[in-house]
Design a protein around this motif. Sequence first.
Motif, PDB file in Angstrom:
ATOM      1  N   PHE A 203       0.831  -1.195   0.000  1.00 55.97           N
ATOM      2  CA  PHE A 203       0.000   0.000   0.000  1.00 55.97           C
ATOM      3  C   PHE A 203       0.876   1.259   0.000  1.00 55.97           C
ATOM      4  N   PRO A 204       0.449   2.323  -0.678  1.00 58.21           N
ATOM      5  CA  PRO A 204       1.217   3.572  -0.660  1.00 58.21           C
ATOM      6  C   PRO A 204       1.319   4.146   0.753  1.00 58.21           C
ATOM      7  N   PRO A 205       2.311   5.001   0.979  1.00 61.94           N
ATOM      8  CA  PRO A 205       2.452   5.603   2.313  1.00 61.94           C
ATOM      9  C   PRO A 205       1.465   6.743   2.506  1.00 61.94           C
ATOM     10  N   VAL A 206       0.848   6.794   3.657  1.00 65.67           N
ATOM     11  CA  VAL A 206      -0.064   7.874   4.013  1.00 65.67           C
ATOM     12  C   VAL A 206       0.478   8.561   5.251  1.00 65.67           C
ATOM     13  N   ASP A 207       0.633   9.867   5.184  1.00 70.57           N
ATOM     14  CA  ASP A 207       1.155  10.625   6.320  1.00 70.57           C
ATOM     15  C   ASP A 207       0.043  10.775   7.356  1.00 70.57           C
ATOM     16  N   VAL A 208      -0.124   9.742   8.153  1.00 76.04           N
ATOM     17  CA  VAL A 208      -1.238   9.708   9.101  1.00 76.04           C
ATOM     18  C   VAL A 208      -1.073  10.730  10.222  1.00 76.04           C
ATOM     19  N   ASP A 209       0.133  11.239  10.423  1.00 77.47           N
ATOM     20  CA  ASP A 209       0.374  12.211  11.482  1.00 77.47           C
ATOM     21  C   ASP A 209       0.389  13.648  10.978  1.00 77.47           C
ATOM     22  N   GLN A 305      -9.617   9.277   6.116  1.00 79.80           N
ATOM     23  CA  GLN A 305      -9.803   8.412   7.278  1.00 79.80           C
ATOM     24  C   GLN A 305      -8.865   8.831   8.410  1.00 79.80           C
ATOM     25  N   ALA A 306      -7.640   9.202   8.068  1.00 77.04           N
ATOM     26  CA  ALA A 306      -6.685   9.633   9.100  1.00 77.04           C
ATOM     27  C   ALA A 306      -7.165  10.887   9.810  1.00 77.04           C
ATOM     28  N   ARG A 365      -9.689   6.939  12.085  1.00 78.26           N
ATOM     29  CA  ARG A 365      -8.253   7.205  12.235  1.00 78.26           C
ATOM     30  C   ARG A 365      -7.481   5.917  12.538  1.00 78.26           C
ATOM     31  N   LYS A 366      -8.009   5.085  13.411  1.00 69.07           N
ATOM     32  CA  LYS A 366      -7.347   3.811  13.715  1.00 69.07           C
ATOM     33  C   LYS A 366      -7.207   2.964  12.452  1.00 69.07           C
ATOM     34  N   ASN A 367      -8.202   3.000  11.604  1.00 69.06           N
ATOM     35  CA  ASN A 367      -8.161   2.255  10.348  1.00 69.06           C
ATOM     36  C   ASN A 367      -7.035   2.753   9.452  1.00 69.06           C
ATOM     37  N   ALA A 368      -6.837   4.073   9.402  1.00 74.66           N
ATOM     38  CA  ALA A 368      -5.818   4.656   8.528  1.00 74.66           C
ATOM     39  C   ALA A 368      -4.399   4.351   8.974  1.00 74.66           C
ATOM     40  N   MET A 369      -4.211   3.993  10.236  1.00 72.54           N
ATOM     41  CA  MET A 369      -2.868   3.735  10.733  1.00 72.54           C
ATOM     42  C   MET A 369      -2.211   2.556  10.023  1.00 72.54           C
ATOM     43  N   ARG A 370      -3.014   1.708   9.357  1.00 75.15           N
ATOM     44  CA  ARG A 370      -2.454   0.573   8.607  1.00 75.15           C
ATOM     45  C   ARG A 370      -1.586   1.033   7.442  1.00 75.15           C
ATOM     46  N   PHE A 371      -1.726   2.286   7.026  1.00 77.17           N
ATOM     47  CA  PHE A 371      -1.049   2.760   5.821  1.00 77.17           C
ATOM     48  C   PHE A 371       0.098   3.727   6.132  1.00 77.17           C
ATOM     49  N   ASN A 372       0.646   3.645   7.320  1.00 72.86           N
ATOM     50  CA  ASN A 372       1.678   4.595   7.737  1.00 72.86           C
ATOM     51  C   ASN A 372       2.977   4.411   6.939  1.00 72.86           C
ATOM     52  N   PRO A 373       3.806   5.458   6.819  1.00 73.82           N
ATOM     53  CA  PRO A 373       5.041   5.390   6.027  1.00 73.82           C
ATOM     54  C   PRO A 373       6.035   4.347   6.518  1.00 73.82           C
ATOM     55  N   GLU A 374       6.053   4.053   7.817  1.00 75.18           N
ATOM     56  CA  GLU A 374       6.992   3.062   8.338  1.00 75.18           C
ATOM     57  C   GLU A 374       6.716   1.685   7.743  1.00 75.18           C
ATOM     58  N   ARG A 375       5.445   1.344   7.626  1.00 73.08           N
ATOM     59  CA  ARG A 375       5.085   0.070   7.002  1.00 73.08           C
ATOM     60  C   ARG A 375       5.509   0.051   5.535  1.00 73.08           C
ATOM     61  N   PHE A 376       5.297   1.163   4.827  1.00 76.76           N
ATOM     62  CA  PHE A 376       5.702   1.257   3.420  1.00 76.76           C
ATOM     63  C   PHE A 376       7.213   1.059   3.289  1.00 76.76           C
ATOM     64  N   ALA A 377       7.987   1.724   4.135  1.00 79.99           N
ATOM     65  CA  ALA A 377       9.447   1.621   4.069  1.00 79.99           C
ATOM     66  C   ALA A 377       9.903   0.185   4.292  1.00 79.99           C
ATOM     67  N   ARG A 378       9.366  -0.459   5.294  1.00 80.46           N
ATOM     68  CA  ARG A 378       9.751  -1.836   5.601  1.00 80.46           C
ATOM     69  C   ARG A 378       9.487  -2.764   4.419  1.00 80.46           C
ATOM     70  N   GLU A 379       8.332  -2.627   3.783  1.00 81.95           N
ATOM     71  CA  GLU A 379       7.966  -3.520   2.689  1.00 81.95           C
ATOM     72  C   GLU A 379       8.729  -3.194   1.403  1.00 81.95           C
ATOM     73  N   ILE A 380       9.034  -1.921   1.179  1.00 73.22           N
ATOM     74  CA  ILE A 380       9.825  -1.551   0.001  1.00 73.22           C
ATOM     75  C   ILE A 380      11.252  -2.076   0.132  1.00 73.22           C
ATOM     76  N   TYR A 381      11.860  -1.898   1.297  1.00 71.05           N
ATOM     77  CA  TYR A 381      13.212  -2.415   1.490  1.00 71.05           C
ATOM     78  C   TYR A 381      13.250  -3.934   1.323  1.00 71.05           C
ATOM     79  N   SER A 382      12.247  -4.618   1.831  1.00 69.83           N
ATOM     80  CA  SER A 382      12.192  -6.066   1.675  1.00 69.83           C
ATOM     81  C   SER A 382      12.108  -6.457   0.206  1.00 69.83           C
ATOM     82  N   ALA A 383      11.269  -5.749  -0.565  1.00 62.57           N
ATOM     83  CA  ALA A 383      11.133  -6.042  -1.992  1.00 62.57           C
ATOM     84  C   ALA A 383      12.416  -5.717  -2.746  1.00 62.57           C
ATOM     85  N   PHE A 384      13.094  -4.643  -2.349  1.00 61.58           N
ATOM     86  CA  PHE A 384      14.345  -4.271  -3.007  1.00 61.58           C
ATOM     87  C   PHE A 384      15.399  -5.347  -2.785  1.00 61.58           C
TER      88      PHE A 384
END
Length: 406
Positions: A203-209, A305-306, A365-384
């Motif tokens: 999922f794309p990163p969402v700046d939830v904060d 949602q955030a 807001r709790k629902n939107a936390m699934r799309f935070n940038p930290e999750r995006f970074a972790r999954e992108i680095y893993s794919a790389f």
Amino acid sequence: MDSVLGGSRHNSQIAAGMRIAIVHDWCPDFRGGERVLAELCKLFKTAEVFTLFDFLPDEIKQQHFAGVTFHTSIANRIPKVRKFYRALFPICPLLIEQFDVTQYDAVISSSAAYARGVLTRPDQPHLCYVHSPIRYAWDEQFSYLQQGNLGFGPKGLLFRYLMHRLRLWDTRTAHGPDLMLANSSYVRARIRRVYGLDARVVFPPVDVDEAALCTDKDDYYVTAAFLAPYKRTDLVIDAFNAMPTRKLLVVGDGQQAAKLKDRAGPNISFAGYLPRAEYIEAVSRARALVFAGCEDFGIALAEAQAYGTPLIAFARGGAMDIVRPLGRTGEPTGVLFEHQSVQSVIDAVKRFDVNAEQIQPLACRKNAMRFNPERFAREIYSAFAATMSMHEPSGIDAHVNQIAAE
């Protein structure tokens, strides 16, 4: 390898010292695709960007792309090209193939159309983040023909032929990347249907904060989108024309702006393009965000949602990943409707009105936390890292293995 990638230190060093080319279709504005591009540049700090057209203002460059080198196509130099760059789509495959990225250690493409077709070496790692297969060349072709009033006259026939040629090129280049990432479950299904390939969903990163939770809602609804045909803002406007006691605020600009204003009733107002702070305020204070298009993912939906804003959305595309629908979950965050029709939008808005108390801002807001940038970074680095591992041992792989062994 995955356990190693869990550590933030290793994540930040996985591409250290490597020359990386990030290829992105084009940068007309700072919208969803460009937000993903900006995040990729943060994760891969030495990367350089290759894009067909770059119209980003200086303040956006300074804020989101500080120190990043941009390379553009020769067509970017055409006088006043910003007004008609979309009409150059027949030559975009040729233009993307003129970028020489063969001297880089790895390539990351960010593609909703052409970027994936960049020419790479056989031994050059290529990770592709797919926002969508080319919409107007595949399942959305008929919608574009209808919206453009293109039948089987000369213009319609020419468009259909050009789409046929584009599909041939798109299919041929589909097997270029080592690994494809899809930005939603819907795009993953598109990739499987169009190319016969499987893709990971990231999922794309969402700046939830970026903004605080807003629980103090006003009495209007909002729809926020680039005003293009496939966004189907026309359906939302026609629905609120039929509900004159409900207020609608239309946020955004685009090629359909004038036509949409002409068809809107007095209960509908247009804000146009809003600066970021004003945009957040408008979406945060709304009773709900209404969207009738089929988004590949829909960062604007996740952002709403955030902010604590419920969604009323068409049940196709990225909305299926984002919305926790009323009646199916314990903490619903919105209402989904099954058909792209005016009556379906009307029924969904009325259903929301009756059940609004069941959809709480905090749950959104709790629902939107699934799309935070930290999750995006972790999954992108893993794919790389997975992309690197698909190639024979080399200096690049040794670099990755050395970091992993630390």
